[in-house]
Every structure is written in structure tokens, then in C-alpha cells.
Scaffold this active site. Structure first.
Site, short mmCIF file in Angstrom:
data_model
loop_
_atom_site.label_atom_id
_atom_site.label_comp_id
_atom_site.label_asym_id
_atom_site.label_seq_id
_atom_site.Cartn_x
_atom_site.Cartn_y
_atom_site.Cartn_z
N TRP A 47 -11.79 0.75 -7.63
CA TRP A 47 -10.53 0.73 -6.87
C TRP A 47 -10.44 -0.63 -6.19
CZ3 TRP A 47 -9.39 5.91 -3.88
CH2 TRP A 47 -9.45 6.99 -4.77
N ALA A 94 -10.54 -0.06 -0.78
CA ALA A 94 -10.30 -0.77 -2.04
C ALA A 94 -10.50 -2.27 -1.89
CB ALA A 94 -8.89 -0.48 -2.55
N MET A 151 -12.85 -3.64 0.05
CA MET A 151 -14.20 -3.91 0.52
C MET A 151 -15.06 -4.46 -0.62
SD MET A 151 -16.56 -1.32 2.78
CE MET A 151 -17.93 -1.93 3.77
N GLU A 156 0.90 -16.68 0.24
CA GLU A 156 -0.41 -16.04 0.31
C GLU A 156 -1.02 -16.08 1.71
OE1 GLU A 156 -2.54 -14.20 -0.88
OE2 GLU A 156 -2.18 -13.94 -3.03
#
Length: 501
Positions: free
Chosen positions: A167, A220, A222, A279
Site C-alpha cells: 500500500w 501507506a 510509511m 510539489e
């Protein structure tokens, strides 16, 4: 003590509403930049999370939640959204959140359970009906290459042999009604698994999950070790298995309570231009480049589904709160594993995660028998050798009298305790994020560059200077009297002319 686990995005929104940390935008907003600008304004003003309920051109009931994991508007609880998402009291501090996550790295994972049905399948759109243009996907920045459909969703993929399900979070841009494109970088697990499918000449099945329970995007993001299933870590963290349902067109499982699920395959050998995009570093990043294409075969969603949207950019937004806090926890876990006497680890959110702060107790030399130079090198070795350390270009090693989450304290301590030339250690090459503008073009292309660690430790003997700050210099009883006096004075605010003569 933990707070109740929030099992859905809607439970989370209701909890935020109870704290006054969500606000409904009932007037009509436009997907062309207005939604993005509104969310950016909420970041800048630390306003409640905006819930957009009337979107121009959308009559299908879809909604947008902006800033789902940003800093909170709740007084005295800046990390309330992060803490609540992770089942912690809303007033938890940054270090308390990091420690809870680091502690959970030693907990046995709990595998998910598969259930027959869930709210994410209230509406099932297959084939031509699976139309991405029916979703409220905004153009976020003036300069983005297109509307980004994934900014806070979780991409679920498995290795061809099915032994590892990953994930993760990565940006994805919508191309048309049934195609998307996005980053699958070789440094990320998503890119590594995609390479396995490419090596077999097969398209990679994927599921893009939007609006799962609020802990999912954090986990997700990490930097867990290779081969680790995030869903198992999530179960172990909460002590309760995650409920999943089977996708309709691919052999994957997704959170049952998700708001929206997009299913399909990532093509082999087919690309489309992606980017640029605003970003987390604070700049419109890159130029259009060919990236793999996601082909959509199904969209399932809840009634009146909610799409969470993050507008990456200058700090502080979710890239900093999610990636920074989760990476801090992983590094704290790894530093503990080496028996280094570390109190806290914190990626400075205000630095766009370029600056990592590591604090140690005053008696660190008694615990390690290291010199400060040896300790600096040991910390640098762990950070530079960890995937969670890829965000950092600079590391500050400080005494734990400094609150690493307080940017003012960190700046003061760095400026006053670091020698301008000496007591610095340079790692010549380590993994970096290619978006880090301070590195050369060649270093960004290679996703590798140097890192500097600053030894900012004070003397451990009697020559250690005393701080003058309120909480450090004055006796506790004096502090108590002053705080009480300030409270009493605050209810008697008036002009000088109001004073008795």
C-alpha cells in the site's frame, strides 16, 4: 491512552466537526484552480478542513474534502488531524505521535479479514461506465500538467507471486475517461513491484483507494521494510484486523469502508506525458515526461462519495505531516534498534522535510561512551542507510532540552550551538528524493547525493550554559505564579486611561 479508532472517512469528518476543525463550503466552487486555491489558503491560515459540497459541473453528489491531514485549526492541538487519524488523543504532540508509531514497529502484525461486502460497493461502474471524468478531479496549481486524481489515495498492488501486497501513495494524473499516468519510481516499493510485472511481460493489476479510514494514507506513506504488508502493520498498530472486500475486476482487496475505488492494470511498454506538478518542496516541479499508463476497468463508490484532496506545495501540508511524521517514526525505531540513546526524531515540517532533527539526553556520553563525533557519525550512518532518511539533506544532532517540533527553538539552537565549520560529518552518497531542488541535476537524476550532519551538542560537564527561556530558567513555583497572574490579567484587559488614579 488511545482514542477510539475511526473506521471511515465519514467518522473522521464527524469527529473533526465536533472540534470545529471542518467547515462546509456550501457555495459553488470550480474544479479549475478554485478548489486548489481554497485548500492552499486553508493551509496558509490554518483554517478548518474545507468540505466542498457544491462543485461546478457536478450533479452526481460527489464531494471533496480538502486538507485531510494538515495542521489543525484547534487551539493548542496543531497535530489534531494526524493524531485522530492514528487513534490518538487529538491533543497529542508531534513527539508523542512519533513514539506511538515507533513503538508499534515492534508489535506483531495482524492480517486483514475479507468480508463479503462493504460501503465502497454501493455503486459499481464497469467497462465504459467507469468514467474518470465523472469524478470531481481538480486542477490544483496554475502550471500543473493536468488534473491530479491521486493526491491522498492509496495504491494497492501485489507481487506476481502474491507474497507481498504493498500500500503506497504516489501522484497520479488523469488523462481521459479511462486512463491515468503517474510516478512508479525505482526507489519506491510501488516501482519495484511494477518492475517485477514488467520483467514477466504482464500488466500490473492495481486498485486506487480514495477515502479509506483516516489512518490508511499515513501508514501507506510509511517507509516500512521491503516485503512488509502495510495492512498487517495497520492491524497490529490498532490491535484489530482491517476489513477488506474483493475488487470487482482485479485480484486485489481494498478497505470495505472506502469512499471510491478505481481498479485496473498498469500497462507494459505504454507511456503518456505526466507533469509538471506543484510539489512538497514548494515549486512547480519538472517538465512533462513519459510515464506508465494506468488503464481503468472499474470504479466503485459510496453514495455521495467524498474525494480527499491534498494540494502539495510550500509547508505545511500533508506531504510534510504524513511523510515527515511517519519517516520520523521509522527512523526513531531504527535508531533504537542500534541502542543509540535517542530521545526524539523529527523531520522539520517547515523545512519541507529537508532538515531532520535528532535529540539525545544530557547523559548520552555515559550511556554510550562515545565522543560527540562518534555519536554524530553513528546517527548519520543510520539515517543515510535508511529509506526513511531519503528526505534529509541535513541532520541536526541536538540535546533534548530543545523541542524538535518548534521551528523557532530549532533555528535558535542550530545557530547558537553549531560551529560554522567544525563538528560536521558528510555522507558522500545516499538515496535522495529526486524533487530536492538543492541537489544538482545529475544527483536528482540518479536519486542519490550527499548529506551533512551537524554536531550541535552542548558540553556535558559543568561548563554547560544555562538557558534563559521561561520554562528553563525560572523555578517551577515562580512559573506557576506568573502563569496564574497572566490568566488573571487577561480578564482585565483595558487601556491605560482606564486605570484608577
Amino acid at each position: 491512552m488511545n482514542a477510539p479508532r475511526l473506521h471511515s472517512l465519514r467518522e473522521y469528518i464527524d469527529t473533526l466537526a465536533g472540534l470545529g476543525d471542518v467547515q462546509e463550503w456550501a457555495h459553488e466552487v470550480d474544479l479549475n484552480l478554485e478548489v486548489g486555491a481554497a485548500i492552499r489558503h486553508c493551509y496558509d491560515t490554518k483554517a478548518p478542513a474545507p468540505l466542498f459540497t457544491r462543485i461546478h459541473g457536478q450533479d452526481n453528489g460527489f464531494r471533496i474534502l480538502g486538507a485531510p491531514g494538515a495542521l489543525s485549526s484547534v487551539s493548542g492541538a496543531p497535530f489534531a488531524r494526524v493524531a485522530l487519524s492514528l487513534g490518538l488523543p487529538f491533543s497529542s504532540s508531534g513527539p508523542e505521535i512519533v513514539r506511538a508509531l515507533a513503538d508499534a514497529r515492534s508489535v506483531t502484525p495482524i492480517a486483514p479479514v475479507v468480508v463479503d461486502s462493504g460501503p465502497c460497493h454501493e455503486n459499481v461502474l464497469l467497462g465504459d461506465a467507469a468514467d474518470l471524468t465523472q469524478l470531481p478531479v481538480p486542477l490544483l496549481h496554475d502550471g500543473d500538467g493536468g488534473p491530479y486524481i491521486n493526491t491522498w489515495g492509496t495504491i494497492i498492488v501485489s507481487t506476481p507471486d502474491g507474497r507481498w501486497t504493498n500500500w503506497s501513495i504516489a501522484r497520479i494524473m488523469r488523462l481521459d475517461r479511462n486512463r491515468m499516468t503517474g510516478i512508479l519510481h525505482f526507489r519506491q516499493h510501488l516501482g519495484q513491484i511494477y518492475r517485477m510485472w514488467v520483467d514477466q511481460g504482464k500488466p500490473m493489476p492495481f486498485a486506487l483507494v480514495q477515502g479509506a479510514e483516516p489512518a490508511v494514507p499515513f501508514v501507506a506513506g510509511m517507509a516500512l521494510p521491503d516485503g512488509t504488508d502495510e495492512v498487517g502493520f495497520l492491524g497490529g498498530y490498532f490491535g484489530q484486523a482491517q476489513s477488506l472486500v474483493r475488487c470487482r475486476t482485479v485480484d486485489l482487496h481494498v478497505p470495505a469502508n472506502a469512499e471510491i475505488v478505481i481498479e485496473g492494470h498498469v500497462a507494459v511498454g505504454e507511456t503518456a506525458l505526466e507533469g509538471p506538478m506543484g510539489e512538497y518542496t514548494g515549486y512547480i516541479s519538472g517538465s512533462p515526461r513519459p510515464l506508465p499508463v494506468y488503464h481503468v476497468t472499474a470504479i466503485t463508490h459510496r453514495d455521495q462519495a467524498i474525494l480527499p484532496v491534498v494540494v502539495a506545495g510550500e509547508p505545511v501540508e500533508e506531504t510534510q505531516t504524513a511523510s515527515g511524521i511517519m519517516a520520523s517514526a521509522e527512523l526513531l525505531h531504527q535508531l533504537r534498534q542500534t541502542d543509540l540513546p535517542v530521545t526524539d526524531v523529527w523531520y522539520s515540517l517547515e523545512s519541507a522535510l529537508h532538515l531532520l532533527v535528532v535529540t539525545v539526553p544530557r547523559d548520552w556520553s555515559e550511556r554510550t561512551r562515545f565522543t560527540s563525533e562518534q555519536l554524530t557519525r553513528a546517527v548519520a550512518d543510520v539515517v543515510s542507510g535508511s529509506k526513511a532518511g531519503m528526505w534529509a539533506s541535513r541532520v541536526l544532532l541536538l540535546d533534548d532540552d530543545v523541542d524538535p517540533t518548534d521551528a523557532n527553538e530549532v533555528m535558535w539552537a542550530f545557530a547558537t550551538r553549531a560551529h560554522p565549520v567544525e563538528r560536521q560529518h558528510v555522507v558522500d552518497v545516499k538515496p535522495i528524493v529526486p524533487l530536492m531542488l538543492g541537489y544538482s541535476a545529475a544527483e536528482r537524476q540518479a536519486a542519490a547525493g550527499p548529506m551533512k550532519t551537524y554536531d550541535c551538542l552542548l558540553p556535558t560537564d559543568n561548563s554547560r550554559p544555562r538557558r534563559t527561556a521561561f520554562t528553563h530558567n525560572y523555578p517551577f513555583e515562580i512559573q506557576r505564579r506568573v502563569i496564574e497572574g497572566a490568566r488573571r490579567a487577561s480578564v482585565n484587559v483595558g487601556s491605560a486611561s482606564d486605570s484608577p488614579r
